[in-house]
Design an enzyme around this catalytic site. Structure first.
Site, PDB file in Angstrom:
ATOM      1  N   ASP A   1       0.795  -1.246   0.000  1.00 27.32           N
ATOM      2  CA  ASP A   1       0.000   0.000   0.000  1.00 27.32           C
ATOM      3  C   ASP A   1       0.824   1.292   0.000  1.00 27.32           C
ATOM      4  O   ASP A   1       0.442   2.278   0.666  1.00 27.32           O
ATOM      5  CB  ASP A   1      -0.970   0.012   1.196  1.00 27.32           C
ATOM      6  CG  ASP A   1      -1.939  -1.153   1.163  1.00 27.32           C
ATOM      7  OD1 ASP A   1      -1.902  -1.940   0.201  1.00 27.32           O
ATOM      8  OD2 ASP A   1      -2.740  -1.275   2.105  1.00 27.32           O
TER       9      ASP A   1
ATOM     10  N   GLU B   1      -4.607  -0.661  -1.358  1.00 24.53           N
ATOM     11  CA  GLU B   1      -5.913  -0.783  -0.704  1.00 24.53           C
ATOM     12  C   GLU B   1      -6.912   0.079  -1.463  1.00 24.53           C
ATOM     13  O   GLU B   1      -6.744   1.303  -1.539  1.00 24.53           O
ATOM     14  CB  GLU B   1      -5.823  -0.342   0.765  1.00 24.53           C
ATOM     15  CG  GLU B   1      -7.163  -0.504   1.495  1.00 24.53           C
ATOM     16  CD  GLU B   1      -7.103  -0.120   2.967  1.00 24.53           C
ATOM     17  OE1 GLU B   1      -5.987  -0.002   3.521  1.00 24.53           O
ATOM     18  OE2 GLU B   1      -8.180   0.065   3.560  1.00 24.53           O
TER      19      GLU B   1
ATOM     20  N   LYS C   1      -6.594  -4.613  -3.280  1.00 23.01           N
ATOM     21  CA  LYS C   1      -7.189  -5.390  -2.187  1.00 23.01           C
ATOM     22  C   LYS C   1      -8.204  -4.539  -1.427  1.00 23.01           C
ATOM     23  O   LYS C   1      -7.921  -3.390  -1.089  1.00 23.01           O
ATOM     24  CB  LYS C   1      -6.089  -5.884  -1.243  1.00 23.01           C
ATOM     25  CG  LYS C   1      -5.304  -4.785  -0.542  1.00 23.01           C
ATOM     26  CD  LYS C   1      -4.232  -5.408   0.319  1.00 23.01           C
ATOM     27  CE  LYS C   1      -3.493  -4.437   1.208  1.00 23.01           C
ATOM     28  NZ  LYS C   1      -4.278  -3.582   2.080  1.00 23.01           N
TER      29      LYS C   1
ATOM     30  N   LYS D   1      -7.644  -4.941   4.809  1.00 21.93           N
ATOM     31  CA  LYS D   1      -6.347  -4.559   5.362  1.00 21.93           C
ATOM     32  C   LYS D   1      -5.338  -5.658   5.044  1.00 21.93           C
ATOM     33  O   LYS D   1      -4.194  -5.388   4.718  1.00 21.93           O
ATOM     34  CB  LYS D   1      -6.451  -4.318   6.877  1.00 21.93           C
ATOM     35  CG  LYS D   1      -7.463  -3.236   7.275  1.00 21.93           C
ATOM     36  CD  LYS D   1      -7.166  -1.900   6.629  1.00 21.93           C
ATOM     37  CE  LYS D   1      -8.130  -0.825   7.099  1.00 21.93           C
ATOM     38  NZ  LYS D   1      -8.053   0.393   6.259  1.00 21.93           N
TER      39      LYS D   1
ATOM     40  N   VAL E   1       3.187   0.400   4.136  1.00 25.71           N
ATOM     41  CA  VAL E   1       2.490   1.144   5.190  1.00 25.71           C
ATOM     42  C   VAL E   1       1.063   0.619   5.350  1.00 25.71           C
ATOM     43  O   VAL E   1       0.495   0.094   4.398  1.00 25.71           O
ATOM     44  CB  VAL E   1       2.459   2.651   4.845  1.00 25.71           C
ATOM     45  CG1 VAL E   1       3.869   3.209   4.820  1.00 25.71           C
ATOM     46  CG2 VAL E   1       1.734   2.952   3.528  1.00 25.71           C
ATOM     47  N   THR E   2       0.510   0.826   6.528  1.00 25.79           N
ATOM     48  CA  THR E   2       1.210   1.209   7.733  1.00 25.79           C
ATOM     49  C   THR E   2       1.608  -0.062   8.491  1.00 25.79           C
ATOM     50  O   THR E   2       0.953  -1.085   8.368  1.00 25.79           O
ATOM     51  CB  THR E   2       0.332   2.093   8.679  1.00 25.79           C
ATOM     52  OG1 THR E   2      -0.844   1.369   9.031  1.00 25.79           O
ATOM     53  CG2 THR E   2      -0.060   3.388   7.985  1.00 25.79           C
TER      54      THR E   2
ATOM     55  N   CYS F   1      -1.980  -2.568   7.658  1.00 28.44           N
ATOM     56  CA  CYS F   1      -1.982  -3.494   6.512  1.00 28.44           C
ATOM     57  C   CYS F   1      -0.744  -4.386   6.445  1.00 28.44           C
ATOM     58  O   CYS F   1      -0.831  -5.531   5.993  1.00 28.44           O
ATOM     59  CB  CYS F   1      -2.186  -2.715   5.225  1.00 28.44           C
ATOM     60  SG  CYS F   1      -3.872  -2.060   5.123  1.00 28.44           S
TER      61      CYS F   1
ATOM     62  N   GLN G   1       8.950 -14.073  21.376  1.00 28.36           N
ATOM     63  CA  GLN G   1       8.652 -15.503  21.565  1.00 28.36           C
ATOM     64  C   GLN G   1       9.248 -16.355  20.445  1.00 28.36           C
ATOM     65  O   GLN G   1       8.594 -17.243  19.898  1.00 28.36           O
ATOM     66  CB  GLN G   1       7.141 -15.735  21.650  1.00 28.36           C
ATOM     67  CG  GLN G   1       6.453 -14.917  22.741  1.00 28.36           C
ATOM     68  CD  GLN G   1       4.962 -15.083  22.723  1.00 28.36           C
ATOM     69  OE1 GLN G   1       4.455 -16.106  23.177  1.00 28.36           O
ATOM     70  NE2 GLN G   1       4.263 -14.091  22.189  1.00 28.36           N
TER      71      GLN G   1
HETATM   72  C1  C5J Z   1      -3.021   0.505   5.520  1.00 30.00           C
HETATM   73  C2  C5J Z   1      -4.720   1.716   6.724  1.00 30.00           C
HETATM   74  N1  C5J Z   1      -2.569   0.335   4.301  1.00 30.00           N
HETATM   75  N2  C5J Z   1      -3.880   2.108   7.671  1.00 30.00           N
HETATM   76  N3  C5J Z   1      -4.282   1.011   5.653  1.00 30.00           N
HETATM   77  O1  C5J Z   1      -2.333   0.267   6.489  1.00 30.00           O
HETATM   78  O2  C5J Z   1      -5.898   1.993   6.784  1.00 30.00           O
END
Ligand code: C5J
Length: 221
Positions: free
Chosen positions: A25, A73, A130, A133, A158-159, A163, A203
């Site tokens: 994204d 996205e 897509k 997320k 990002v972020t 996502c 872990q």
């Molecule tokens: C993504 C969002 N790409 N933060 N989308 O992380 O809404």
């Protein structure tokens, strides 16, 4: 043949021929003023610190002939793939589908959905739109990875905590070995980025590994 990168919580071995770089994204809607990220009240300038690392990772992947997948996205123009629960969330100035300075917010084909100009997309790269997320939900990503014999994924984008994290967790549950490239990802909330990287590699790499783009490069020397 696998190469080995210094990583956290321990070394990460990956076979380049079976590894894909997943660039999540990196679109104008999240990184530039006037898009989805800003309408939610975020300082979109914060995400730009991931651009040099993302560029370095993409350049390496292209030079090594690795599979490169960019995700975006976005939703269909009629919003039939956008659940009302997503569109109604929060109190943004512009909602998904509203007209903004970069076209309709998070709508396929609009200028805001384009990958930022700083990052190269080569002819062999795959671009996946897509609606969720996570990049596996309602896309052909799983089939593409299977057809190409991909077993390992290197993530940027990002972020970090939305996502990137969602997609990495989806991938981990599907049996992929996953690593997030620390300087190729960013959040509007620096503390969320650090917490996400910490929880993924805790872990004994419960969800995956992290390393810098320099450490991934070094694995090829
Ligand atoms: C993504 C969002 N790409 N933060 N989308 O992380 O809404």
């Amino acid at each position: 043949m696998a190469v080995v990168a210094d990583a956290l919580p321990f070394a990460f071995a990956f076979p380049p021929a079976h590894t894909a770089v997943m660039m999540i994204d990196m679109q104008r809607d999240f990184l530039e003023p006037g898009g989805f990220g800003e309408t939610l009240g975020n300082d979109v300038g914060l995400l730009r610190s991931a651009l040099p690392g993302a560029r370095r990772l993409l350049d390496l992947a292209h030079a090594q002939g690795m599979t490169v997948i960019h995700t975006r996205e976005c939703h269909r123009p009629d919003l039939s793939d956008c659940p009302p629960a997503k569109r109604e969330r929060g109190e943004p100035r512009l909602r998904i589908g509203d007209a903004g300075p970069m076209g309709r917010v998070l709508i396929a084909g609009e200028p805001g959905v384009e990958i930022v100009a700083e990052l190269p997309i080569l002819p062999g790269d795959i671009v996946i739109d897509k609606p969720g997320k996570g990049a596996f939900y309602a896309t052909t990503l799983g089939d593409i990875l299977q057809e190409r014999g991909i077993t390992h994924l290197l993530f940027g984008g990002v972020t970090t905590e939305v996502c990137v994290q969602t997609t990495m967790r989806e991938a981990n549950d599907r049996g992929f070995q996953c690593l997030v490239v620390e300087d190729a990802t960013e959040s509007y909330f620096p503390a969320f980025k650090e917490a996400t990287l910490d929880m993924m590699r805790a872990q004994g790499a419960i969800v995956g590994w992290t390393a810098t783009s320099a450490q991934i490069e070094e694995a090829f020397r």
